[in-house]
Design an enzyme around this catalytic site. Structure first.
Site, PDB file in Angstrom:
ATOM      1  N   SER A 141       0.830  -1.206   0.000  1.00  0.00           N
ATOM      2  CA  SER A 141       0.000   0.000   0.000  1.00  0.00           C
ATOM      3  C   SER A 141       0.862   1.252   0.000  1.00  0.00           C
ATOM      4  CB  SER A 141      -0.963  -0.001   1.190  1.00  0.00           C
ATOM      5  OG  SER A 141      -0.284  -0.128   2.407  1.00  0.00           O
ATOM      6  N   GLU A 142       2.009   1.208   0.680  1.00  0.00           N
ATOM      7  CA  GLU A 142       2.995   2.295   0.600  1.00  0.00           C
ATOM      8  C   GLU A 142       4.407   1.734   0.647  1.00  0.00           C
ATOM      9  OE1 GLU A 142      -0.618   4.535   1.738  1.00  0.00           O
ATOM     10  OE2 GLU A 142       0.346   2.826   2.716  1.00  0.00           O
ATOM     11  N   THR A 143       5.326   2.451   0.005  1.00  0.00           N
ATOM     12  CA  THR A 143       6.756   2.178   0.103  1.00  0.00           C
ATOM     13  C   THR A 143       7.443   3.453   0.558  1.00  0.00           C
ATOM     14  OG1 THR A 143       6.719   0.458  -1.595  1.00  0.00           O
ATOM     15  CG2 THR A 143       8.841   1.510  -1.162  1.00  0.00           C
TER      16      THR A 143
END
Length: 294
Positions: free
Chosen positions: A43-45
């Site tokens: 979902s996020e990096t």
């Protein structure tokens, strides 16, 4: 490119919220970071551009867009820095990101782990620009599910809506495209729903977050929303702050409805009815280390 995969707000691999972490992102431009985030698929990096000695500077990308701040990817990054000995397992550090300069505290836990405590950005609480009667049907809900003892608000780029029953929260099924189309023109990216009908003693709320505006159908466990929720709950008397000022802690549950349970500790500081600051606390577990060729 060396990438770590870390599950945050849990100590169990496969639970919580998965983040990609790139500890050496020096020299990468936004286009390259976006391409890497899309390839990682979390979902996020988080991409670390400097630190830890001079303060940890991070940028965050979903598979579709850059965002100002991400709670679980920050927890994941500081977990990794402590695990590798690049930061002490206990002590204070400084986080620099698009949302500002934020304080981070590492708390040593049993088994060599650390919990990261992160001050979350504050945003105004405003009247929703879209009627709930238009929003909730797009996630399979209805206005009669809303907890009328608490208000619905806009907070930054999310709409925050209280529900009465956990069963109704669990049964929601978003039409992501339609939700993004409705909220987008008003500068909102997602819908955060919560209920006080919790699963575990000691928890104060149970939540879900749909964020189609950044290409995330559902974020499993959301630190950036949990900190503001702590402020909201303290403002409305659900969390009790001392009249003379002090601190209260609670736990927020999220991810259970989609088989990725995570737990976010929330700490709110201030006076009764006038919260001043919120921090989120979370542990993490490293799942994979590898080389990404993108």
């Amino acid at each position: 490119m060396q990438v770590s995969i870390v599950d945050a707000f849990t100590r169990t691999a496969g639970a919580g919220n998965r983040a990609g972490v790139v500890l050496d992102a020096v020299g990468l431009d936004a286009e390259a970071m976006q391409r890497i985030a899309a390839a990682v698929g979390a979902s996020e990096t988080a991409f670390m551009l400097s630190g830890p000695d001079g303060g940890v500077r991070l940028r965050y990308f979903t598979p579709k867009a850059e965002i100002d701040f991400c709670g679980h990817a920050t927890v994941a990054t500081f977990h990794l820095l402590a695990e590798r000995g690049l930061l002490p397992r206990e002590g204070h550090a400084r986080l620099e990101c698009a949302a500002g300069t934020l304080d981070v505290e590492l708390e040593a836990m049993g088994g060599g782990a650390s919990r990261a405590w992160i001050v979350t950005p504050r945003h105004a609480w405003e009247t929703p620009p879209v009627p709930l009667s238009k929003v909730l049907p797009l996630v399979g809900g209805s206005v009669d599910m809303v907890d009328e003892t608490l208000p619905a608000y806009r907070n930054a780029q999310r709409l925050v809506v209280p529900f009465r029953r956990r069963e109704d929260v669990w049964n929601l099924a978003p039409r992501a495209g339609a939700l993004a189309e409705l909220l987008g023109p008003h500068g909102m990216r997602g819908l955060y729903v919560f209920t006080r009908d919790v699963r575990e003693a000691g928890s104060v709320a149970h939540a879900r977050y749909f964020v189609p505006g950044v290409g995330v159908a559902e974020d499993p466990v959301t630190g950036s929303a949990a900190g503001p929720l702590g402020v909201y709950l303290a403002s409305h008397g659900v969390l009790s702050l001392p009249a003379e000022g002090g601190t209260v802690r609670a736990r927020i549950e999220q991810g259970d409805a989609i088989g990725k349970p995570g737990r976010i500790e929330v700490e709110v500081t201030g006076r009764a009815g006038a919260p001043e600051r919120a921090r989120i606390g979370g542990v993490a577990v490293t799942v994979l280390e590898g080389t990404l060729r993108a």
